[in-house]
Enzyme design. Structure first.
Site, short mmCIF file in Angstrom:
data_model
loop_
_atom_site.label_atom_id
_atom_site.label_comp_id
_atom_site.label_asym_id
_atom_site.label_seq_id
_atom_site.Cartn_x
_atom_site.Cartn_y
_atom_site.Cartn_z
N ALA A 32 -51.36 29.63 10.13
CA ALA A 32 -51.26 30.94 9.50
C ALA A 32 -52.68 31.50 9.40
O ALA A 32 -53.66 30.75 9.41
CB ALA A 32 -50.63 30.80 8.12
N GLY A 86 -49.24 26.46 10.22
CA GLY A 86 -48.08 27.27 10.62
C GLY A 86 -47.76 27.15 12.10
O GLY A 86 -46.62 27.36 12.52
N GLU A 108 -45.79 24.09 12.44
CA GLU A 108 -44.46 24.40 11.88
C GLU A 108 -43.62 25.23 12.86
O GLU A 108 -42.41 25.05 12.95
CB GLU A 108 -44.63 25.12 10.54
CG GLU A 108 -45.25 24.20 9.49
CD GLU A 108 -45.63 24.93 8.22
OE1 GLU A 108 -46.51 25.81 8.28
OE2 GLU A 108 -45.04 24.63 7.17
N GLU A 113 -53.17 21.93 5.62
CA GLU A 113 -53.16 22.87 4.49
C GLU A 113 -53.85 22.33 3.24
O GLU A 113 -54.47 23.10 2.50
CB GLU A 113 -51.72 23.27 4.13
CG GLU A 113 -51.10 24.29 5.07
CD GLU A 113 -50.47 23.68 6.33
OE1 GLU A 113 -50.68 22.47 6.57
OE2 GLU A 113 -49.77 24.40 7.04
N1 DAK Z 1 -56.68 31.75 10.76
C1 DAK Z 1 -57.55 32.74 11.07
N2 DAK Z 1 -58.50 32.63 12.02
C2 DAK Z 1 -58.57 31.46 12.68
C3 DAK Z 1 -57.70 30.39 12.42
C4 DAK Z 1 -56.72 30.57 11.40
N3 DAK Z 1 -55.82 29.62 11.11
N4 DAK Z 1 -58.05 29.37 13.24
C5 DAK Z 1 -59.07 29.80 13.99
N5 DAK Z 1 -59.39 31.07 13.66
C6 DAK Z 1 -60.46 31.90 14.24
C7 DAK Z 1 -61.83 31.43 13.76
O1 DAK Z 1 -62.12 31.94 12.49
C8 DAK Z 1 -62.71 31.99 14.85
O2 DAK Z 1 -62.90 33.37 14.61
P1 DAK Z 1 -64.34 34.08 14.85
O3 DAK Z 1 -65.29 33.33 13.98
O4 DAK Z 1 -64.62 33.87 16.32
O5 DAK Z 1 -64.10 35.50 14.47
C9 DAK Z 1 -61.86 31.86 16.10
O6 DAK Z 1 -60.49 31.72 15.65
C10 DAK Z 1 -62.19 30.61 16.92
O7 DAK Z 1 -62.13 29.50 16.06
P2 DAK Z 1 -63.36 28.45 15.93
O8 DAK Z 1 -64.66 29.10 16.25
O9 DAK Z 1 -63.21 27.81 14.60
O10 DAK Z 1 -62.99 27.43 17.09
P3 DAK Z 1 -63.35 25.87 17.15
O11 DAK Z 1 -63.00 25.44 18.54
O12 DAK Z 1 -64.74 25.61 16.66
O13 DAK Z 1 -62.35 25.17 16.14
C11 DAK Z 1 -60.22 24.77 15.08
C12 DAK Z 1 -60.99 25.19 16.38
C13 DAK Z 1 -58.71 24.97 15.37
C14 DAK Z 1 -60.48 23.29 14.81
C15 DAK Z 1 -60.72 25.63 13.91
O14 DAK Z 1 -60.65 27.00 14.30
C16 DAK Z 1 -59.90 25.46 12.66
O15 DAK Z 1 -60.02 24.47 11.96
N6 DAK Z 1 -59.03 26.45 12.37
C17 DAK Z 1 -58.25 26.46 11.17
C18 DAK Z 1 -57.08 25.52 11.33
C19 DAK Z 1 -56.25 25.47 10.08
O16 DAK Z 1 -56.73 25.12 8.99
N7 DAK Z 1 -54.98 25.81 10.23
C20 DAK Z 1 -54.08 25.82 9.14
C21 DAK Z 1 -54.10 27.16 8.51
S1 DAK Z 1 -53.24 27.11 6.96
C22 DAK Z 1 -47.83 29.43 2.84
C23 DAK Z 1 -47.52 29.96 4.06
C24 DAK Z 1 -48.05 29.42 5.19
C25 DAK Z 1 -48.93 28.37 5.10
C26 DAK Z 1 -49.21 27.83 3.88
C27 DAK Z 1 -48.66 28.35 2.74
N8 DAK Z 1 -47.27 30.01 1.66
C28 DAK Z 1 -47.33 31.45 1.57
C29 DAK Z 1 -47.08 29.20 0.52
C30 DAK Z 1 -49.57 27.89 6.27
C31 DAK Z 1 -50.88 27.62 6.18
C32 DAK Z 1 -51.67 27.38 7.38
O17 DAK Z 1 -51.26 27.43 8.50
#
Ligand code: DAK
Length: 258
Positions: free
Chosen positions: A64, A109, A112, A132
């Site tokens: 997400a 997400g 998921e 998360e």
């Molecule tokens: N959201 C927004 N932007 C993201 C992103 C994300 N999940 N993942 C990557 N990006 C963006 C980065 O910010 C970066 O943007 P710029 O800085 O270039 O503008 C670009 O994509 C490239 O990413 P990186 O530079 O970080 O690339 P790397 O190869 O260095 O790293 C990575 C790749 C996948 C390891 C890293 O980007 C990362 O850790 N990303 C976040 C992964 C993550 O934490 N995903 C889970 C998100 S939380 C809920 C509803 C839904 C959810 C929870 C609760 N309720 C309402 C209760 C779900 C939650 C989630 O999914």
């Protein structure tokens, strides 16, 4: 649609989440476009399989959209969570098989989304995770429930409590991914399976999906009652007559989805 591509080629539909600059992260607009694309697939009776994949080289879907979620109020978080549940439920409820072609990061997400497909084929460079808790939240698009049903409670807890990523080989070992192939072969592998599915009785495939899903959380006796109902109903279809007549006449069947 800006961030979701829907392609239809004969019996095969492909949905690509295509926002590579943010690693295909799901914000409200992407979810809304995904919902439209799923609606179009549901309305097209000539389709037999859907492949869901990610655009660009790195990601299936990296989660997400953290930037959008960062300042959510409780009410906005709930609305987002409900939107995610609705979209993934509608994907899961499609009557045709849905294959997740996981071509890179499938996190949060994104993992998921893959879990709401019927099963996952992965590229060797895929990475899965529910990170998360790293952000001090929990999976909100059904991950705590669907992952547990697929890999078991202990493995799901291990992934969700740690927030750690696993690679494609580990995902296959725990039953999360069914197949792992070189990146260049992933879509071909999915298409080959889709082509086989397209040759089968479409109402039978849909009925098989319905009874497997409807029975999954029931006691065996109750689940078998659902199977009996599905089996019986197919004997009122022209395709059942055609399938069995074709076998007896030693010729290929021509199904009409009727
Ligand atoms: N959201 C927004 N932007 C993201 C992103 C994300 N999940 N993942 C990557 N990006 C963006 C980065 O910010 C970066 O943007 P710029 O800085 O270039 O503008 C670009 O994509 C490239 O990413 P990186 O530079 O970080 O690339 P790397 O190869 O260095 O790293 C990575 C790749 C996948 C390891 C890293 O980007 C990362 O850790 N990303 C976040 C992964 C993550 O934490 N995903 C889970 C998100 S939380 C809920 C509803 C839904 C959810 C929870 C609760 N309720 C309402 C209760 C779900 C939650 C989630 O999914």
């Amino acid at each position: 649609m800006d961030f979701v591509k829907l392609e239809m080629d004969g019996a095969l539909a492909t949905i690509t989440i295509d926002r590579p600059k943010a690693l295909n992260a799901l914000n409200r607009q992407v979810l809304s476009e995904l919902s439209d694309a799923i609606g179009q697939v549901a309305a097209n009776r000539s389709l037999r399989t859907l492949i869901v994949t990610g655009g660009g080289e790195k990601a299936f879907v990296a989660g997400a959209d953290i930037a959008e979620m960062a300042n959510f109020s409780n009410a906005e978080a709930l609305a987002f969570c409900e939107q995610g549940h609705r979209v993934l439920d509608s994907l899961e409820a499609l009557p045709i098989p849905v294959i997740a072609a996981v071509n890179g990061f499938a996190l949060g997400g994104g993992c998921e989304l893959a879990l709401a497909c019927d099963f996952i084929y992965a590229s060797e460079k895929a990475k899965f995770g529910l990170p998360e808790v790293t952000l001090a939240v929990i999976p909100g698009f059904g991950g705590t429930q669907r992952l547990t049903r697929i890999v078991g409670r202990a493995r799901a807890k291990e992934m969700i409590f740690s927030g750690d990523m696993i690679d494609a080989a580990k995902a296959r070992e725990i039953g999360l991914a069914l197949e792992v192939v070189p990146p260049a072969e992933l879509i071909e592998k999915c298409k080959k399976l889709a082509a086989n599915i397209a040759k089968r009785g479409p109402l039978a495939v849909a009925q098989a999906k319905r009874v497997i899903d409807a029975g999954a959380d029931l006691k065996l006796g109750d689940a078998n009652a659902i199977e009996r109902d599905g089996f019986m109903k197919l004997f009122a279809t022209a395709d059942q007559k055609e399938g069995m007549a074709a076998f007896l006449a030693k010729r290929p069947a021509e199904f009409k989805n009727a």
